[in-house]
Design a protein around this motif. Sequence first.
Motif, short mmCIF file in Angstrom:
data_model
loop_
_atom_site.label_atom_id
_atom_site.label_comp_id
_atom_site.label_asym_id
_atom_site.label_seq_id
_atom_site.Cartn_x
_atom_site.Cartn_y
_atom_site.Cartn_z
N TRP A 111 -11.17 5.52 4.74
CA TRP A 111 -10.23 4.40 4.56
C TRP A 111 -9.05 4.85 3.71
O TRP A 111 -7.90 4.54 4.02
CB TRP A 111 -10.94 3.21 3.93
N LEU A 112 -9.32 5.58 2.64
CA LEU A 112 -8.25 6.06 1.77
C LEU A 112 -7.31 7.01 2.53
O LEU A 112 -6.10 6.93 2.40
CB LEU A 112 -8.85 6.78 0.56
N ARG A 113 -7.89 7.89 3.33
CA ARG A 113 -7.08 8.85 4.07
C ARG A 113 -6.18 8.14 5.09
O ARG A 113 -5.03 8.51 5.29
CB ARG A 113 -8.00 9.84 4.78
N ALA A 114 -6.72 7.08 5.70
CA ALA A 114 -5.96 6.38 6.73
C ALA A 114 -4.91 5.44 6.15
O ALA A 114 -3.82 5.27 6.73
CB ALA A 114 -6.91 5.60 7.63
N ASN A 115 -5.20 4.82 4.99
CA ASN A 115 -4.33 3.78 4.46
C ASN A 115 -3.51 4.20 3.25
O ASN A 115 -2.46 3.60 2.98
CB ASN A 115 -5.16 2.55 4.11
N LEU A 116 -3.98 5.22 2.51
CA LEU A 116 -3.25 5.68 1.32
C LEU A 116 -3.17 7.21 1.34
O LEU A 116 -3.64 7.88 0.41
CB LEU A 116 -3.97 5.21 0.04
N PRO A 117 -2.56 7.77 2.36
CA PRO A 117 -2.57 9.24 2.51
C PRO A 117 -1.82 9.97 1.40
O PRO A 117 -2.11 11.14 1.13
CB PRO A 117 -1.89 9.46 3.87
N LEU A 142 0.82 -1.21 0.00
CA LEU A 142 0.00 0.00 0.00
C LEU A 142 0.86 1.27 0.00
O LEU A 142 0.48 2.28 -0.60
CB LEU A 142 -0.93 0.01 1.22
N ALA A 143 2.01 1.21 0.64
CA ALA A 143 2.87 2.39 0.72
C ALA A 143 3.43 2.81 -0.63
O ALA A 143 3.87 3.95 -0.80
CB ALA A 143 4.01 2.13 1.69
N GLU A 144 3.40 1.90 -1.61
CA GLU A 144 3.95 2.22 -2.93
C GLU A 144 2.90 2.70 -3.93
O GLU A 144 3.22 3.04 -5.07
CB GLU A 144 4.66 0.98 -3.49
N ILE A 145 1.66 2.72 -3.52
CA ILE A 145 0.59 3.13 -4.43
C ILE A 145 0.52 4.66 -4.47
O ILE A 145 0.42 5.31 -3.44
CB ILE A 145 -0.76 2.54 -3.97
N ARG A 146 0.60 5.20 -5.68
CA ARG A 146 0.58 6.64 -5.85
C ARG A 146 -0.69 7.16 -6.52
O ARG A 146 -1.01 8.34 -6.41
CB ARG A 146 1.81 7.09 -6.67
N SER A 147 -1.39 6.31 -7.26
CA SER A 147 -2.64 6.74 -7.91
C SER A 147 -3.67 5.63 -7.82
O SER A 147 -3.36 4.46 -7.99
CB SER A 147 -2.40 7.12 -9.38
N VAL A 148 -4.91 6.04 -7.53
CA VAL A 148 -6.03 5.09 -7.39
C VAL A 148 -7.17 5.57 -8.28
O VAL A 148 -7.64 6.71 -8.14
CB VAL A 148 -6.52 5.01 -5.93
N ALA A 149 -7.60 4.74 -9.18
CA ALA A 149 -8.75 5.06 -10.03
C ALA A 149 -10.04 4.71 -9.28
O ALA A 149 -10.14 3.64 -8.66
CB ALA A 149 -8.68 4.27 -11.34
N ALA A 150 -11.02 5.60 -9.32
CA ALA A 150 -12.27 5.35 -8.60
C ALA A 150 -13.39 6.19 -9.18
O ALA A 150 -13.18 7.34 -9.59
CB ALA A 150 -12.10 5.66 -7.12
N HIS A 151 -14.58 5.61 -9.20
CA HIS A 151 -15.77 6.41 -9.51
C HIS A 151 -16.00 7.36 -8.33
O HIS A 151 -15.72 7.01 -7.18
CB HIS A 151 -16.97 5.48 -9.70
N PRO A 152 -16.48 8.59 -8.57
CA PRO A 152 -16.67 9.54 -7.47
C PRO A 152 -17.52 9.00 -6.33
O PRO A 152 -17.26 9.29 -5.16
CB PRO A 152 -17.34 10.73 -8.16
N GLN A 153 -18.54 8.20 -6.65
CA GLN A 153 -19.35 7.62 -5.58
C GLN A 153 -18.54 6.62 -4.77
O GLN A 153 -18.72 6.50 -3.56
CB GLN A 153 -20.60 6.96 -6.17
N ALA A 154 -17.63 5.89 -5.42
CA ALA A 154 -16.80 4.93 -4.70
C ALA A 154 -15.84 5.63 -3.76
O ALA A 154 -15.69 5.26 -2.59
CB ALA A 154 -16.03 4.07 -5.70
N SER A 155 -15.17 6.66 -4.26
CA SER A 155 -14.21 7.37 -3.40
C SER A 155 -14.92 8.07 -2.25
O SER A 155 -14.38 8.17 -1.15
CB SER A 155 -13.41 8.37 -4.23
N ALA A 156 -16.17 8.52 -2.48
CA ALA A 156 -16.93 9.14 -1.39
C ALA A 156 -17.24 8.14 -0.29
O ALA A 156 -17.20 8.47 0.90
CB ALA A 156 -18.23 9.73 -1.94
N GLN A 157 -17.51 6.89 -0.68
CA GLN A 157 -17.84 5.87 0.31
C GLN A 157 -16.61 5.28 1.00
O GLN A 157 -16.74 4.60 2.01
CB GLN A 157 -18.62 4.74 -0.36
#
Length: 314
Positions: free
Chosen positions: A121-127, A102-117
Amino acid sequence: MPGTPPTRFTYLGPEGTFTEAALRTIPAAEHGVRTPARSVPEAIEAVRTGEADAALVPLENSVGGAVPVTLDELIIGSPVMITREVLLPVEFVLAARTATPLAEIRSVAAHPQASAQCRHWLRANLPDAVVVDVLSNAAAAISAASGEHDAALCAPIGVGRNNLIVLAEKVADRAEAVTRFALLTRPGAPATPTGDDVTSLALWIRHDQVGALLAVLTELAVRGINLSRIESRPTGEQLGTYVFFLDCTGHVAEPRLGEALQGLRRICAEVRFLGSYPKHRLQPEPPVAAPPNLSDGDFANSAAWLAGLRSSGV
């Protein structure tokens, strides 16, 4: 659904989206032709032009709220009608082409509804990762599989279809998240009332009238009609003008809702009927009951009384 059941369905694609999973819960769609569309407007336009009999599109999510593009499409162009709603519990995974830390991930593709939900988790695990908006959850999985992005927030169905590896399961902030979808057709006579129905409306209120929104709500309240959803969208005409979307308990064929619609038609600049259709419940529960003296039977009795006065004076 009135008339001939649809056999040609379109939906927000590509294949592997939650929308496809929701569509396949409808028996006619499971046995019919299913064609993915690139966007919500494209799916709805296929219905308007006759290329498809029905389109399933996301309407709202219990966490992320309404899907603005769907609301906008319901009031732009020729009318379409909601004939069915589908509720689908939503579960997201984080997936990638390889077993990436997870520490090596720099970009995550997501639908806006997915990222909202999955915001917390994203903030805590992929800051340090950048979340990139895409058109669908399936598109997110495809972009991760192609290497365009390091990982994707997607539906579990997209993992196997794109040969991805799950890096984290059940990443949504709330496990009970549900998405509501609407099945749209060209306008026609609504289906017979079931006793547990929803009626959806779009209202343009007179913006220069003091208390206009209160007047709208009063038309419903005095008839004991439960308002289960209300939200606004800008009309795009000028700043400060809005269209209101309402979901009401009841069916257009029922007396008290029919009276309310007549009242709304008198006081609103415009009313667009978006459909009366069965309420979809994930768990069995009784429909919302009318307040005392405001049932459809009470309205029928009072109408009969008035007819008697008009015909014989008693």
